[in-house]
Design an enzyme around this catalytic site. Structure first.
Site, PDB file in Angstrom:
ATOM      1  N   ARG A 158     -57.361  20.325  33.288  1.00  0.00           N
ATOM      2  CA  ARG A 158     -56.019  19.937  32.672  1.00  0.00           C
ATOM      3  C   ARG A 158     -55.339  21.081  33.212  1.00  0.00           C
ATOM      4  O   ARG A 158     -55.671  22.328  32.996  1.00  0.00           O
ATOM      5  CB  ARG A 158     -56.175  20.218  31.186  1.00  0.00           C
ATOM      6  CG  ARG A 158     -54.735  20.338  30.566  1.00  0.00           C
ATOM      7  CD  ARG A 158     -54.596  20.173  28.970  1.00  0.00           C
ATOM      8  NE  ARG A 158     -54.847  18.581  28.884  1.00  0.00           N
ATOM      9  CZ  ARG A 158     -54.587  18.066  27.418  1.00  0.00           C
ATOM     10  NH1 ARG A 158     -54.121  18.946  26.372  1.00  0.00           N
ATOM     11  NH2 ARG A 158     -54.547  16.677  27.533  1.00  0.00           N
TER      12      ARG A 158
ATOM     13  N   HIS B 290     -51.365  11.386  32.959  1.00  0.00           N
ATOM     14  CA  HIS B 290     -52.332  11.826  31.966  1.00  0.00           C
ATOM     15  C   HIS B 290     -53.288  10.442  31.912  1.00  0.00           C
ATOM     16  O   HIS B 290     -52.925   9.669  30.892  1.00  0.00           O
ATOM     17  CB  HIS B 290     -51.623  11.922  30.624  1.00  0.00           C
ATOM     18  CG  HIS B 290     -52.621  12.575  29.674  1.00  0.00           C
ATOM     19  ND1 HIS B 290     -54.025  12.940  29.934  1.00  0.00           N
ATOM     20  CD2 HIS B 290     -52.425  12.871  28.412  1.00  0.00           C
ATOM     21  CE1 HIS B 290     -54.579  13.179  28.987  1.00  0.00           C
ATOM     22  NE2 HIS B 290     -53.774  13.330  27.812  1.00  0.00           N
TER      23      HIS B 290
ATOM     24  N   GLN C  81     -55.392   9.368  28.872  1.00  0.00           N
ATOM     25  CA  GLN C  81     -54.912   8.968  27.761  1.00  0.00           C
ATOM     26  C   GLN C  81     -54.745   7.518  27.901  1.00  0.00           C
ATOM     27  O   GLN C  81     -55.071   6.567  26.873  1.00  0.00           O
ATOM     28  CB  GLN C  81     -53.632   9.519  27.498  1.00  0.00           C
ATOM     29  CG  GLN C  81     -52.812   9.190  26.083  1.00  0.00           C
ATOM     30  CD  GLN C  81     -53.809   9.481  24.948  1.00  0.00           C
ATOM     31  OE1 GLN C  81     -54.092  10.720  24.702  1.00  0.00           O
ATOM     32  NE2 GLN C  81     -53.701   8.332  23.931  1.00  0.00           N
TER      33      GLN C  81
ATOM     34  N   ASP D  20     -44.011   9.922  22.632  1.00  0.00           N
ATOM     35  CA  ASP D  20     -44.799  11.090  23.029  1.00  0.00           C
ATOM     36  C   ASP D  20     -43.773  12.288  22.729  1.00  0.00           C
ATOM     37  O   ASP D  20     -42.537  12.049  22.640  1.00  0.00           O
ATOM     38  CB  ASP D  20     -45.211  11.356  24.461  1.00  0.00           C
ATOM     39  CG  ASP D  20     -45.960  12.596  24.774  1.00  0.00           C
ATOM     40  OD1 ASP D  20     -46.564  13.122  23.990  1.00  0.00           O
ATOM     41  OD2 ASP D  20     -46.065  12.709  26.150  1.00  0.00           O
TER      42      ASP D  20
ATOM     43  N   CYS E 201     -49.722   9.459  21.655  1.00  0.00           N
ATOM     44  CA  CYS E 201     -50.991  10.016  22.374  1.00  0.00           C
ATOM     45  C   CYS E 201     -51.256  11.186  21.221  1.00  0.00           C
ATOM     46  O   CYS E 201     -52.647  11.938  21.500  1.00  0.00           O
ATOM     47  CB  CYS E 201     -50.605  10.445  23.535  1.00  0.00           C
ATOM     48  SG  CYS E 201     -49.220  11.488  23.868  1.00  0.00           S
TER      49      CYS E 201
ATOM     50  N   ARG F  81     -60.363   7.954  23.231  1.00  0.00           N
ATOM     51  CA  ARG F  81     -60.430   8.815  24.010  1.00  0.00           C
ATOM     52  C   ARG F  81     -61.953   9.146  24.590  1.00  0.00           C
ATOM     53  O   ARG F  81     -62.356   9.027  25.648  1.00  0.00           O
ATOM     54  CB  ARG F  81     -59.673  10.200  23.913  1.00  0.00           C
ATOM     55  CG  ARG F  81     -58.147  10.256  23.848  1.00  0.00           C
ATOM     56  CD  ARG F  81     -57.674  10.023  25.185  1.00  0.00           C
ATOM     57  NE  ARG F  81     -57.809  10.943  25.930  1.00  0.00           N
ATOM     58  CZ  ARG F  81     -57.125  12.084  26.185  1.00  0.00           C
ATOM     59  NH1 ARG F  81     -56.125  12.300  25.127  1.00  0.00           N
ATOM     60  NH2 ARG F  81     -57.666  12.855  27.184  1.00  0.00           N
TER      61      ARG F  81
HETATM   62  N1  NVA Z   1     -46.351  15.044  27.282  1.00  0.00           N
HETATM   63  C1  NVA Z   1     -47.642  15.811  26.662  1.00  0.00           C
HETATM   64  C2  NVA Z   1     -48.638  14.972  26.427  1.00  0.00           C
HETATM   65  C3  NVA Z   1     -49.795  15.676  25.528  1.00  0.00           C
HETATM   66  C4  NVA Z   1     -50.950  15.148  25.260  1.00  0.00           C
HETATM   67  C5  NVA Z   1     -47.620  17.286  27.255  1.00  0.00           C
HETATM   68  O1  NVA Z   1     -47.536  17.230  28.591  1.00  0.00           O
HETATM   69  O2  NVA Z   1     -47.886  18.160  26.491  1.00  0.00           O
HETATM   70  N1   CP Z   2     -53.562  13.319  23.704  1.00  0.00           N
HETATM   71  C1   CP Z   2     -54.052  14.492  24.372  1.00  0.00           C
HETATM   72  O1   CP Z   2     -54.207  14.598  25.291  1.00  0.00           O
HETATM   73  O2   CP Z   2     -54.335  15.538  23.162  1.00  0.00           O
HETATM   74  P1   CP Z   2     -54.883  16.951  23.505  1.00  0.00           P
HETATM   75  O3   CP Z   2     -53.403  17.653  24.164  1.00  0.00           O
HETATM   76  O4   CP Z   2     -55.219  17.356  21.901  1.00  0.00           O
HETATM   77  O5   CP Z   2     -55.893  16.897  24.433  1.00  0.00           O
END
Ligand code: NVA
Ligand code: CP
Length: 312
Positions: free
Chosen positions: A108, A135, A138, A230, A270, A298
């Site tokens: 990540r 992502h 997800q 989101d 998500c 997930r």
């Molecule tokens: N768009 C959000 C998704 C979190 C799962 C982010 O990147 O923070």
């Molecule tokens: N939806 C998602 O990826 O959640 P986290 O940021 O908690 O991993």
């Protein structure tokens, strides 16, 4: 078992075939059933996944780590604060070193190019656990959830309301791959990436999906079977929060918007959710069954990805 993904990376749903996508979704459903029935499924016995996190996580970390244990393997949580990348060791060196110890790497990170560089230099499969651009894990869980709650993709429509971000991008790829119609409603300045839209339109030309990119939440919600949203401020964008609250204010899923969608429309998120911003408390709680199924999926979807990419 299905062999096409063996040894491969999962960086983007655009870069896998429709057949690969269905193989993941089919195995995910099978593994979910096995886990619920208490049937052992040690497909990755003795294997180790490294999990590099440069951003926070609740779902991704816990579902990958637990999933790896359930598959008979183990997972290592590698925070950027503990790794030498935090002190400037290049990602290409990290990739080559970790490949000597691990059977797979999940990351990540911020820039999508960091993920691509890791994948280029790693000799083991690399899985995208979120970048600023995409992502995919997800959306695998989302497609699984849509199948469970709606039963089909073709002839159904998903409307994404809000920031044209990594989630919007991966939903564009996922929906067009399975032939589901997809609308993205976001204000000027928050539109999805043009290259992603172009790629999704190319997928849609094959699958028959209708793709709509609009400023108008009402146009998007009309005829929708899934409303999706989101956060307005993603990880790494915290400095823009005040501006984003103003610019995205009309792009909320609430009871009035849900009433404009098809009868039986489900709402997905998500998570994490910011109640009162992109979604109202009442809608989130009324749709909690769907939203927490989505979070659970997930685990199952990622177990399928790990098994198919990392198996012997
Ligand atoms: N768009 C959000 C998704 C979190 C799962 C982010 O990147 O923070
Ligand atoms: N939806 C998602 O990826 O959640 P986290 O940021 O908690 O991993």
């Amino acid at each position: 078992m299905y062999q096409n993904l063996k040894g491969k990376d999962l960086l983007s749903l655009h870069e896998i075939t429709t057949e690969d996508l269905y193989a993941i979704l089919d195995l995910a459903a099978d593994l979910k059933a096995k886990q619920k029935a208490g049937i052992e499924h040690h497909l990755l016995k003795g294997k180790t996944l490294g999990m590099i996190f440069e951003k926070s996580s609740t779902r991704t970390r816990v579902s990958f780590e637990t999933g790896m244990y359930q598959l008979g393997g183990q997972a290592l949580f590698l925070s950027k604060n503990d790794l030498q990348i935090g002190r400037g060791e290049p990602i290409r060196d990290t990739a080559r070193v970790l490949s000597r110890y691990l059977d797979g790497i999940m990351i990540r990170t911020f820039k999508h190019s960091t993920l691509e560089e890791l994948a280029e230099y790693a000799s083991v499969p690399v899985i995208n656990a979120l970048t600023d651009l995409l992502h995919p894990c997800q959306v695998l869980a989302d497609l699984m959830t849509i199948k469970e709650h709606i039963g089909q993709y073709k002839g159904k429509k998903l409307a994404y309301i809000g920031d044209g971000n990594n989630m919007a991008h991966s939903l564009l790829y996922g929906c067009t791959k399975v032939g589901m119609d997809v609308a993205i409603a976001s204000p000027q300045g928050y539109k999805p990436d043009e290259t992603v839209v172009k790629n999704a339109l190319a997928e849609a030309a094959v699958s028959g999906s209708v793709v709509t990119i609009t400023d108008d939440v009402h146009e998007a919600a009309k005829g929708a079977d899934v409303l999706y949203t989101d956060v307005w401020t993603s990880m790494g964008e915290e400095a823009e929060r005040e501006q984003r609250l103003k610019d995205l204010a009309g792009y909320q899923i609430n009871a009035a918007l849900l009433a404009e969608a098809n009868e039986g429309c489900i709402v997905m998120h998500c998570l994490p959710a910011h109640r009162g911003e992109e979604i109202t408390e009442d809608v989130l709680e009324a749709q909690a069954d769907v939203i927490f199924d989505e979070a659970e999926n997930r685990l199952h979807a990622q177990k399928a990805v790990m098994a198919l990419t990392m198996m012997d």
